[in-house]
Design a protein around this motif. Structure first.
Motif, PDB file in Angstrom:
ATOM      1  N   ILE A 126      33.247   4.570  12.101  1.00 41.95           N
ATOM      2  CA  ILE A 126      32.743   3.866  11.029  1.00 41.95           C
ATOM      3  C   ILE A 126      33.814   2.417  10.878  1.00 41.95           C
ATOM      4  O   ILE A 126      34.478   2.288  10.073  1.00 41.95           O
ATOM      5  CB  ILE A 126      32.810   4.443   9.695  1.00 41.95           C
ATOM      6  N   THR A 127      33.721   1.525  11.870  1.00 40.95           N
ATOM      7  CA  THR A 127      34.036   0.456  11.859  1.00 40.95           C
ATOM      8  C   THR A 127      33.100  -0.576  11.746  1.00 40.95           C
ATOM      9  O   THR A 127      31.873  -0.170  12.147  1.00 40.95           O
ATOM     10  CB  THR A 127      34.929  -0.025  13.079  1.00 40.95           C
ATOM     11  N   ILE A 128      33.420  -1.964  11.423  1.00 42.96           N
ATOM     12  CA  ILE A 128      32.213  -2.825  11.479  1.00 42.96           C
ATOM     13  C   ILE A 128      31.329  -2.860  12.695  1.00 42.96           C
ATOM     14  O   ILE A 128      30.168  -3.008  12.796  1.00 42.96           O
ATOM     15  CB  ILE A 128      32.839  -4.116  11.283  1.00 42.96           C
ATOM     16  N   ASP A 129      31.976  -3.020  13.999  1.00 43.06           N
ATOM     17  CA  ASP A 129      31.495  -2.973  15.084  1.00 43.06           C
ATOM     18  C   ASP A 129      30.606  -1.787  15.601  1.00 43.06           C
ATOM     19  O   ASP A 129      29.568  -1.970  16.081  1.00 43.06           O
ATOM     20  CB  ASP A 129      32.484  -3.316  16.418  1.00 43.06           C
ATOM     21  N   ASN A 130      31.305  -0.537  15.317  1.00 40.75           N
ATOM     22  CA  ASN A 130      30.573   0.758  15.739  1.00 40.75           C
ATOM     23  C   ASN A 130      29.514   0.979  14.578  1.00 40.75           C
ATOM     24  O   ASN A 130      28.470   1.280  15.167  1.00 40.75           O
ATOM     25  CB  ASN A 130      31.592   1.686  15.707  1.00 40.75           C
ATOM     26  N   LEU A 131      29.613   0.372  13.525  1.00 45.93           N
ATOM     27  CA  LEU A 131      28.396   0.553  12.424  1.00 45.93           C
ATOM     28  C   LEU A 131      27.333  -0.391  12.763  1.00 45.93           C
ATOM     29  O   LEU A 131      26.188   0.351  12.623  1.00 45.93           O
ATOM     30  CB  LEU A 131      29.030   0.382  11.050  1.00 45.93           C
ATOM     31  N   ASN A 132      27.720  -1.199  13.132  1.00 48.21           N
ATOM     32  CA  ASN A 132      26.715  -2.318  13.668  1.00 48.21           C
ATOM     33  C   ASN A 132      25.761  -1.559  14.868  1.00 48.21           C
ATOM     34  O   ASN A 132      24.497  -1.674  15.005  1.00 48.21           O
ATOM     35  CB  ASN A 132      27.120  -3.645  13.782  1.00 48.21           C
ATOM     36  N   THR A 133      26.511  -1.157  15.657  1.00 47.39           N
ATOM     37  CA  THR A 133      25.807  -0.444  16.871  1.00 47.39           C
ATOM     38  C   THR A 133      25.053   0.508  16.516  1.00 47.39           C
ATOM     39  O   THR A 133      23.795   0.650  17.263  1.00 47.39           O
ATOM     40  CB  THR A 133      26.930  -0.076  17.946  1.00 47.39           C
TER      41      THR A 133
END
Length: 242
Positions: A126-133
């Protein structure tokens, strides 16, 4: 339990009934709806029976499907800087409100180590990059004929802010560990001992968990004591070899 024995065969048989629901995307289920044998074969072919993390993620999938009637969108093995983590992505649409359920599971020999690993998995995923992916994957995997597909299209729109793409993030966490309440089962004391273990699980999680998205997410924890990790893997491998 039955006659003071852990009903592992019952657990596995129940799990196998959910393999198709877990492994295949909604698109694949629809395409293969009239080919049950092919659908069953593809589902079993795609499930890694020798991977305890995948098995535990299947348990997570079953738990949230049965308890919260979520709609599975994608179950994938995600790569976070070389570390592969199984994770389930589900949704709930309730009165035009869209909830994104991003599951995390952890299974280790002790309760504390399992909780610690679950917290680490959440922080990695749950990071910005992983969440967006993950949000983009949810959009790509969804059947276009699904009645609420327009809402999911909004989820994958990276031009919108996170808070405009969904109404809530729910993180169901499935924590499994070997436990004396199973290995030394006592019918009279089991419920109280299990309640104590649930409380301990909650306390450890609260102590270790701290996340930037804490105000935006709702965490639901499943605590699942087991008898033996090795026995679980062995039994699933036997099913796959039959």
């Amino acid at each position: 339990f039955d006659y003071h024995n852990w009903k592992i065969d019952t657990l596995i048989n129940l799990s196998l009934e959910w393999i198709i629901d877990y492994t295949l995307s909604s698109k694949e289920k629809k395409v293969l709806s009239n080919m049950p044998t092919t659908r069953y074969r593809n589902a079993f072919k795609n499930f890694p029976f020798d991977n305890i993390n995948a098995i535990n993620d299947l348990f997570l999938h079953i738990s949230i499907r049965q308890n919260y009637k979520t709609i599975p969108v994608i179950n994938k093995l995600l790569d976070t800087e070389g570390n592969y983590i199984f994770s389930s992505s589900h949704v709930i649409v309730n009165k035009d409100k869209l909830e994104i359920w991003l599951g995390v599971s952890s299974i280790l020999s002790t309760l504390e180590s399992a909780v610690t690993k679950a917290v680490e998995n959440i922080k990695e995923l749950i990071t910005i990059d992983n969440l967006n992916t993950r949000l983009v994957l949810i959009t790509e995997e969804q059947d276009p004929s699904w009645p609420f597909c327009d809402k999911l299209n909004r989820v994958g729109d990276s031009s919108l802010s996170m808070t405009d793409r969904f109404d809530k993030i729910v993180i169901p966490v499935f924590i499994a560990n070997e436990s004396e309440i199973v290995t030394s089962y006592n019918e009279e004391t089991f419920k109280n001992r299990f309640a104590e273990e649930i409380n301990k699980c909650r306390e450890i999680f609260i102590e270790k968990f701290n996340h930037d998205f804490i105000k935006l997410i709702d965490i639901k924890i499943f605590s699942f004591p087991i008898k033996s990790i090795n026995e679980l893997v062995q039994k699933f491998q036997e099913i796959n070899n039959d």
